[in-house]
Design an enzyme around this catalytic site. Sequence first.
Site, PDB file in Angstrom:
ATOM      1  N   PHE A  29      -7.309   2.141   4.838  1.00 34.80           N
ATOM      2  CA  PHE A  29      -6.533   1.110   4.456  1.00 34.80           C
ATOM      3  C   PHE A  29      -6.877  -0.009   5.408  1.00 34.80           C
ATOM      4  CE2 PHE A  29      -3.560   3.670   7.120  1.00 34.80           C
ATOM      5  CZ  PHE A  29      -3.502   2.823   8.250  1.00 34.80           C
ATOM      6  N   GLU A  53       0.940  -1.231   0.033  1.00 42.43           N
ATOM      7  CA  GLU A  53      -0.027   0.044   0.017  1.00 42.43           C
ATOM      8  C   GLU A  53       0.960   1.278   0.008  1.00 42.43           C
ATOM      9  OE1 GLU A  53      -3.307  -2.130   2.975  1.00 42.43           O
ATOM     10  OE2 GLU A  53      -2.159  -0.601   3.797  1.00 42.43           O
ATOM     11  N   LYS A 103       2.582   4.552   1.269  1.00 41.51           N
ATOM     12  CA  LYS A 103       2.529   5.050   2.594  1.00 41.51           C
ATOM     13  C   LYS A 103       2.568   6.429   2.393  1.00 41.51           C
ATOM     14  CE  LYS A 103       5.311   4.850   6.547  1.00 41.51           C
ATOM     15  NZ  LYS A 103       4.806   6.288   7.168  1.00 41.51           N
ATOM     16  N   ARG A 140       4.048  -3.179  17.615  1.00 38.91           N
ATOM     17  CA  ARG A 140       5.122  -3.181  16.499  1.00 38.91           C
ATOM     18  C   ARG A 140       5.389  -4.604  16.172  1.00 38.91           C
ATOM     19  NH1 ARG A 140       7.363   1.160  14.563  1.00 38.91           N
ATOM     20  NH2 ARG A 140       7.024   2.612  16.501  1.00 38.91           N
ATOM     21  N   ARG A 198      -3.233   8.932  16.087  1.00 38.30           N
ATOM     22  CA  ARG A 198      -2.450   7.910  16.520  1.00 38.30           C
ATOM     23  C   ARG A 198      -2.162   8.153  18.070  1.00 38.30           C
ATOM     24  NH1 ARG A 198       2.179   6.727  12.958  1.00 38.30           N
ATOM     25  NH2 ARG A 198       2.628   5.291  14.688  1.00 38.30           N
ATOM     26  N   ARG A 258      -1.843   9.780  10.446  1.00 42.42           N
ATOM     27  CA  ARG A 258      -2.662   8.327  10.835  1.00 42.42           C
ATOM     28  C   ARG A 258      -4.001   9.050  11.694  1.00 42.42           C
ATOM     29  NH1 ARG A 258      -0.586   3.374  12.064  1.00 42.42           N
ATOM     30  NH2 ARG A 258      -2.347   1.679  12.216  1.00 42.42           N
ATOM     31  N   GLU A 280      -5.402   7.544   6.937  1.00 44.67           N
ATOM     32  CA  GLU A 280      -4.377   8.920   6.749  1.00 44.67           C
ATOM     33  C   GLU A 280      -5.295   9.850   6.349  1.00 44.67           C
ATOM     34  OE1 GLU A 280      -0.856   9.270   7.162  1.00 44.67           O
ATOM     35  OE2 GLU A 280      -0.560   7.233   7.848  1.00 44.67           O
ATOM     36  N   LYS A 338       7.098  -1.019   6.866  1.00 44.02           N
ATOM     37  CA  LYS A 338       7.540   0.176   6.146  1.00 44.02           C
ATOM     38  C   LYS A 338       8.804   0.261   5.148  1.00 44.02           C
ATOM     39  CE  LYS A 338       8.911   2.525  10.165  1.00 44.02           C
ATOM     40  NZ  LYS A 338       8.868   3.580  11.247  1.00 44.02           N
TER      41      LYS A 338
END
Length: 517
Positions: A302, A211, A213, A374, A233, A218, A262, A380
């Site tokens: 997303f 996707e 970025k 995470r 976020r 966010r 986003e 990313k």
Amino acid sequence: MRLADIAATSRAVGQTSSRLEKVALLAECLRRLAPAEVAMASAWLAGELPQGRLGVGWAVLKQALGSAAPAAEASLEIADVDGALSRLAAAQGPGSAAERRRGLADLLSRATPAEQEFLSRLLVGELRQGALEGVLLEAVARAASVPVAEVRRAVMAAGGLPPVAAAALSEGPAGLSRFRLRLLEPLRPMLAETASSPAEALELLGQAAFEWKLDGARVQVHKSGEAVRLFTRSLQDVTAAAPEVAEVVQALPASSLILDGEVLALEAGGRPRPFQETMRRLGRRLEVERLRTEIPLSVFFFDVLHADGEDLLDRPASERSAALARLVPPALLVPRLVTADPAAADAFLAEALARGHEGVMAKSLSAPYQAGSRGRAWLKVKPAHTLDLVVLAAEWGHGRRRGRLSNLHLGARDQAGGFAMLGKTFKGLTDEMLAWQTERLRALAVSEDGIVVRVRPELVVEVAFDGLQTSPRYPSGLALRFARVKRFRPDKRPEEADTLESVRAIHRREAAPPRRG
């Protein structure tokens, strides 16, 4: 329980590097707490104040310590300390600074030297004894004899560990079952690790979804009937600052939704405007209609976490993506490509960069949505090395930068609960950024030694760099090469900064010999 017991546990945890021992020490302390003490004590052990910022800086603390001789014997109970801190937080208006100084001095005069040290570090955000939330989460599970996964899920829904710890210790699994995903209440976003290229991402994930970025902010958007809420976020409600986004979601046919996406300001041709303009919009609640005309916001989604009464967190990403495509029109979706072909992924990355975006995200097709985590399910990929690091200190500038905090000391999160310094930089800073960081860092200052101002590790900055080199100068053994500031990330918490292990992984990849075809 007395404060002395919490301080002793904190000190013992900080003196061991063993994760298992940290968990055991914390679990033993948690078991001995009264039910009403668990939420407070667990927050303190993680270095947090339930009351938030108290308006107590290093100068005020130093003055209070100077006028407060320590107690000879421990007598402070947890409830005594919590009450005193709540009174400090409640002090407002004329005379409130003097009232806080008196209240702080009174509290410290009833504390032993060990308790004074613990409270001082807690108050200025310097309590780095290794009880990161992940370690404390495991300790809660052990103390309550419940599965770690159930505690983690409850924390995800609750948005924080203290209330979950209290429920787990007093009620066990039944208490945890109360914490469910709730509409109009934010949950922590899923986070990503880093991959050096689409090819490396495919090696780690196999066939994956790529996707764009987007170079935006966010947001998590909730819809319940006619009500819509937007959260950043960091879980701040910014609905009032972005009415056009709320209107877009309100018009979607689903009766209830939680969407991950986003927001960003776009130029007429569709390229992103500077990130600071997006953040300016989200940070302003006044003159919104004027700003809406000057800096209109667009939103792209997303992921979907809930739809029409059904939670989708545990569904594989491929199923969530299919549901998102049914619920949201194509114009509101982040561009996406599912492939196992490195060449196709490279071309997709090149297109994202050509459109002015940061790079791409590579995502496992089978992974659930792991809120607040995470991991390697999301990666990313950017064309240049970048890291989200925490500012540990800054140096007063000279010449045209005199009177401004300039050279930044940068750190990554380490396993001990603190931050490992990786270097310094003053490159990439505009005059506007210098002015902003000087004001922000002065508010975070805890001490000053010559030209160096040490600050609470709260400000996250995105740093670009050309590589890493081994260095005996820093305890981490690594230093950034040619680091420069890309932008500040006030939308990120220090817990979301990159880890030292991630930095070491980049260094290992750089040092690896090239593959032969």
